[in-house]
Design a protein around this motif. Structure first.
Motif, mmCIF file in Angstrom:
data_model
loop_
_atom_site.group_PDB
_atom_site.id
_atom_site.type_symbol
_atom_site.label_atom_id
_atom_site.label_comp_id
_atom_site.label_asym_id
_atom_site.label_seq_id
_atom_site.Cartn_x
_atom_site.Cartn_y
_atom_site.Cartn_z
ATOM 1 N N THR A 172 0.966 -1.151 0.018
ATOM 2 C CA THR A 172 0.086 0.104 -0.120
ATOM 3 C C THR A 172 0.810 1.200 -0.159
ATOM 4 O O THR A 172 0.736 2.126 -0.962
ATOM 5 C CB THR A 172 -0.963 -0.069 1.258
ATOM 6 N N ILE A 176 0.963 4.141 -2.986
ATOM 7 C CA ILE A 176 0.853 5.689 -2.687
ATOM 8 C C ILE A 176 2.206 6.569 -3.267
ATOM 9 O O ILE A 176 1.899 7.449 -4.025
ATOM 10 C CB ILE A 176 0.647 5.827 -1.328
ATOM 11 N N LEU A 226 -2.213 11.747 -7.873
ATOM 12 C CA LEU A 226 -3.072 11.778 -6.816
ATOM 13 C C LEU A 226 -3.885 13.633 -6.825
ATOM 14 O O LEU A 226 -3.207 14.217 -7.246
ATOM 15 C CB LEU A 226 -2.416 11.789 -5.435
ATOM 16 N N ASP A 229 1.794 8.380 6.860
ATOM 17 C CA ASP A 229 2.672 7.377 6.457
ATOM 18 C C ASP A 229 3.511 6.762 7.719
ATOM 19 O O ASP A 229 3.381 5.493 7.659
ATOM 20 C CB ASP A 229 4.138 8.080 5.534
#
Length: 161
Positions: free
Chosen positions: A65, A69, A78, A96
């Motif tokens: 994941t 990102i 994004l 994070d």
């Protein structure tokens, strides 16, 4: 019907390696973090612990994941203002760190303490990843914390043994 979860160990090792993070670099962090407690700890013991950590489903999911990102931010995929906050590793963006709590939770509170130290001091590969982004290179907002969490969890696993 028996359900068996696929092990994504090889996938996450390759993903880390593709981003310039070798397991040996994480093992160096683990050995350094334990030198005061286990002076004769070997690189092989650290590497074995890291491999155990990386076989955990929660760990694999967090790695996949977080790296996804970072990759989306690197590709400017994004929505704003999230794109800017992640690509600039904004000082008040804390998701994070929140993501890696799933890694740290597997090995208890000692791993959180270890992570805090690594996140603050940024030794070895963690500092290199952080500096790369802050010097205008690749987006590493999540991967530096992921690496710190893997090392912290590996240290905690060793401490529990």
């Amino acid at each position: 019907m028996l359900f068996t979860e696929r092990d994504y160990y090889e996938d996450v090792v390759k993903m880390l390696d593709d981003r310039g993070v070798a397991l040996d670099a994480i093992a160096e962090l683990t050995v350094a973090g334990q030198k005061d407690h286990i002076p004769d700890m070997t690189h092989e013991i650290a590497l074995d612990s890291i491999k155990h950590v990386l076989h955990k489903t929660e760990v694999q999911d967090a790695i996949m994941t977080g790296l996804a990102i970072d990759d989306l931010a690197q590709a400017n995929q994004l929505p704003e203002p999230l794109q800017n906050r992640i690509s600039q590793d904004h000082s008040t963006y804390g998701i994070d760190e929140q993501l890696v709590m799933s890694i740290l939770g597997v090995y208890g509170t000692i791993s959180w303490t270890n992570f805090g130290y690594l996140d603050r001091t940024k030794p070895g590969i963690i500092g290199q990843l952080n500096a790369e982004q802050h010097d205008g290179g690749r987006v590493n907002t999540f991967i530096d914390d992921i690496v710190a969490a893997i090392a912290a969890a590996s240290e905690a696993r060793i401490a529990h043994d």
